[in-house]
Design a protein around this motif. Structure first.
Motif, short mmCIF file in Angstrom:
data_model
loop_
_atom_site.label_atom_id
_atom_site.label_comp_id
_atom_site.label_asym_id
_atom_site.label_seq_id
_atom_site.Cartn_x
_atom_site.Cartn_y
_atom_site.Cartn_z
N HIS A 20 0.82 -1.22 0.00
CA HIS A 20 0.00 0.00 0.00
C HIS A 20 0.86 1.27 0.00
N SER A 21 2.12 1.14 -0.37
CA SER A 21 2.99 2.32 -0.43
C SER A 21 2.63 3.19 -1.62
N PHE A 22 3.08 4.43 -1.55
CA PHE A 22 2.90 5.33 -2.69
C PHE A 22 3.68 4.78 -3.88
N SER A 23 4.86 4.28 -3.62
CA SER A 23 5.70 3.74 -4.70
C SER A 23 4.97 2.62 -5.45
N THR A 24 4.27 1.77 -4.71
CA THR A 24 3.53 0.69 -5.36
C THR A 24 2.35 1.25 -6.15
N ALA A 25 1.69 2.28 -5.60
CA ALA A 25 0.60 2.92 -6.35
C ALA A 25 1.14 3.58 -7.62
N GLN A 26 2.32 4.16 -7.50
CA GLN A 26 2.95 4.80 -8.65
C GLN A 26 3.27 3.75 -9.73
N MET A 27 3.76 2.61 -9.29
CA MET A 27 4.06 1.53 -10.23
C MET A 27 2.78 1.06 -10.93
N ALA A 28 1.70 0.90 -10.16
CA ALA A 28 0.44 0.43 -10.75
C ALA A 28 -0.10 1.46 -11.75
N THR A 29 0.07 2.74 -11.42
CA THR A 29 -0.36 3.82 -12.32
C THR A 29 0.43 3.78 -13.62
N ALA A 30 1.73 3.60 -13.50
CA ALA A 30 2.59 3.53 -14.70
C ALA A 30 2.23 2.30 -15.54
N ALA A 31 1.98 1.18 -14.87
CA ALA A 31 1.63 -0.06 -15.59
C ALA A 31 0.35 0.16 -16.40
N GLN A 32 -0.63 0.81 -15.78
CA GLN A 32 -1.90 1.04 -16.49
C GLN A 32 -1.70 2.01 -17.66
N ALA A 33 -0.87 3.03 -17.46
CA ALA A 33 -0.61 3.98 -18.55
C ALA A 33 0.05 3.27 -19.73
N LEU A 34 0.94 2.34 -19.43
CA LEU A 34 1.59 1.58 -20.51
C LEU A 34 0.59 0.67 -21.22
N ARG A 35 -0.27 0.01 -20.44
CA ARG A 35 -1.32 -0.84 -21.05
C ARG A 35 -2.22 0.01 -21.95
N ASP A 36 -2.61 1.18 -21.44
CA ASP A 36 -3.50 2.06 -22.22
C ASP A 36 -2.84 2.48 -23.52
N ALA A 37 -1.49 2.53 -23.52
CA ALA A 37 -0.77 2.93 -24.73
C ALA A 37 -0.46 1.74 -25.63
N GLY A 38 -0.97 0.57 -25.26
CA GLY A 38 -0.81 -0.60 -26.14
C GLY A 38 0.33 -1.53 -25.77
N TYR A 39 0.98 -1.26 -24.65
CA TYR A 39 2.05 -2.15 -24.21
C TYR A 39 1.49 -3.40 -23.54
N GLN A 40 2.19 -4.50 -23.72
CA GLN A 40 1.96 -5.68 -22.90
C GLN A 40 2.87 -5.50 -21.68
N VAL A 41 2.30 -5.51 -20.50
CA VAL A 41 3.08 -5.18 -19.30
C VAL A 41 3.34 -6.43 -18.46
N ASP A 42 4.60 -6.64 -18.17
CA ASP A 42 5.04 -7.76 -17.34
C ASP A 42 5.60 -7.15 -16.05
N VAL A 43 5.02 -7.51 -14.90
CA VAL A 43 5.47 -6.94 -13.63
C VAL A 43 6.18 -8.01 -12.80
N LEU A 44 7.38 -7.67 -12.40
CA LEU A 44 8.12 -8.51 -11.44
C LEU A 44 8.11 -7.75 -10.12
N ASP A 45 7.41 -8.28 -9.12
CA ASP A 45 7.33 -7.64 -7.80
C ASP A 45 8.29 -8.40 -6.88
N LEU A 46 9.48 -7.82 -6.69
CA LEU A 46 10.56 -8.59 -6.06
C LEU A 46 10.26 -8.97 -4.61
N TYR A 47 9.66 -8.05 -3.83
CA TYR A 47 9.34 -8.40 -2.43
C TYR A 47 8.22 -9.44 -2.39
N ALA A 48 7.19 -9.26 -3.22
CA ALA A 48 6.07 -10.21 -3.21
C ALA A 48 6.56 -11.60 -3.61
N ASP A 49 7.53 -11.63 -4.51
CA ASP A 49 8.06 -12.91 -4.99
C ASP A 49 9.20 -13.44 -4.11
#
Ligand SMILES: Cc1cc2nc3c(=O)[nH]c(=O)nc-3n(C[C@H](O)[C@H](O)[C@H](O)COP(=O)(O)OP(=O)(O)OC[C@H]3O[C@@H](n4cnc5c(N)ncnc54)[C@H](O)[C@@H]3O)c2cc1C
Length: 226
Positions: A20-49
């Motif tokens: 729930h950090s701002f950094s994680t929200a920022q990452m999710a925002t960037a991921a969605q912006a990339l998807r909206d622009a037509g990118y296929q987005v692959d997320v590696l969440d190092l702490y979660a993994d």
């Protein structure tokens, strides 16, 4: 792009221990912006993994005597014996057209878990050295990379002559020493300065700025080289 018809791929490697950090929200925002622009987005969440960040002797086939990490990386690439997790992440890195390193600035650099991702996945013989050279002759030439991060310090404190020192100076070892070293063209970073000291309204506006900045980067086929 990987192929003429396929969507470009963005790999986001994210390193924050709090979902729930701002950094994680920022990452999710960037991921969605990339998807909206037509990118296929692959997320590696190092702490979660629970990514293991240390490059250790044990990840290689038995080494007798003096352990030389880069020689072992070259040998493992040549023999097809890279550690399975490293191989999987390396394949995801090689498949990406855009690499985004997402993190909170810690000690003016990457959090250790992310630095350890670079230590283990930017494999000698896999992305530089061996059949490849360095910089313009390395494996990731033609691809772009960028930093997406948060700070504790203010933007003023990171100006040249500011209380902390120039942000460009702090980022040089990442931009030049890691990303350009393996061939990436580096795009200027997207930074939110001091989100912890913002009001909710300012944080919402900051996420809007991240969305707009990443959308511009996604739309721009020309890399903005620092
Ligand atoms: C070991 C260590 C070393 C450090 N070294 C440095 C350094 O060298 N230089 C430096 O400048 N700083 C440094 N810092 C500070 C660090 O960079 C900042 O604390 C961090 O970048 C802030 O980002 P965050 O995501 O962790 O913020 P958080 O504290 O997680 O979030 C800030 C606020 O945003 C809120 N928030 C979360 N999601 C949303 C959302 N979707 N919308 C609105 N608000 C939201 C959170 O609830 C919280 O109130 C260091 C910190 C540590 C722990």
């Amino acid at each position: 792009m990987s192929t003429i018809d396929a969507a470009p791929v963005a790999l986001i490697v994210h390193a924050h221990p709090e979902p729930h950090s701002f950094s994680t929200a920022q990452m999710a925002t960037a991921a969605q912006a990339l998807r909206d622009a037509g990118y296929q987005v692959d997320v590696l969440d190092l702490y979660a993994d629970a990514w293991a960040p240390t490059l250790a002797r044990e990840e290689f086939a038995p080494v007798e005597g003096h352990f030389k990490p880069q020689a072992e990386q070259m040998r493992a690439v040549r023999n097809g014996t890279l550690d399975a997790a490293v191989r999987a992440h390396l394949d995801r890195l090689l498949a990406a057209d855009l690499l985004v390193l997402s993190f909170p600035m810690w000690w003016f650099s990457l959090p250790a878990i992310l630095k350890g991702w670079v230590d283990r996945v930017f494999v000698m013989g896999g992305v530089f050295g061996g059949d490849y050279g360095l910089f313009g002759d390395a494996a990731l030439v033609g691809k772009r990379a960028m930093l997406l991060f948060t700070t504790g310090g203010s933007s003023e404190s990171f100006r040249s002559g500011g209380a902390l020192g120039s942000m460009d100076d702090f980022l040089f070892h990442i931009h030049r020493g890691m990303l350009e070293f393996v061939g990436f063209q580096v795009i200027g970073p997207v930074v939110t300065y001091g989100p912890a000291r913002m009001t909710d309204q300012e944080r919402t506006a900051a996420l809007d700025t991240v969305r707009e900045s990443v959308a511009l980067i996604a739309a721009d086929s020309r890399a903005i080289v620092l």
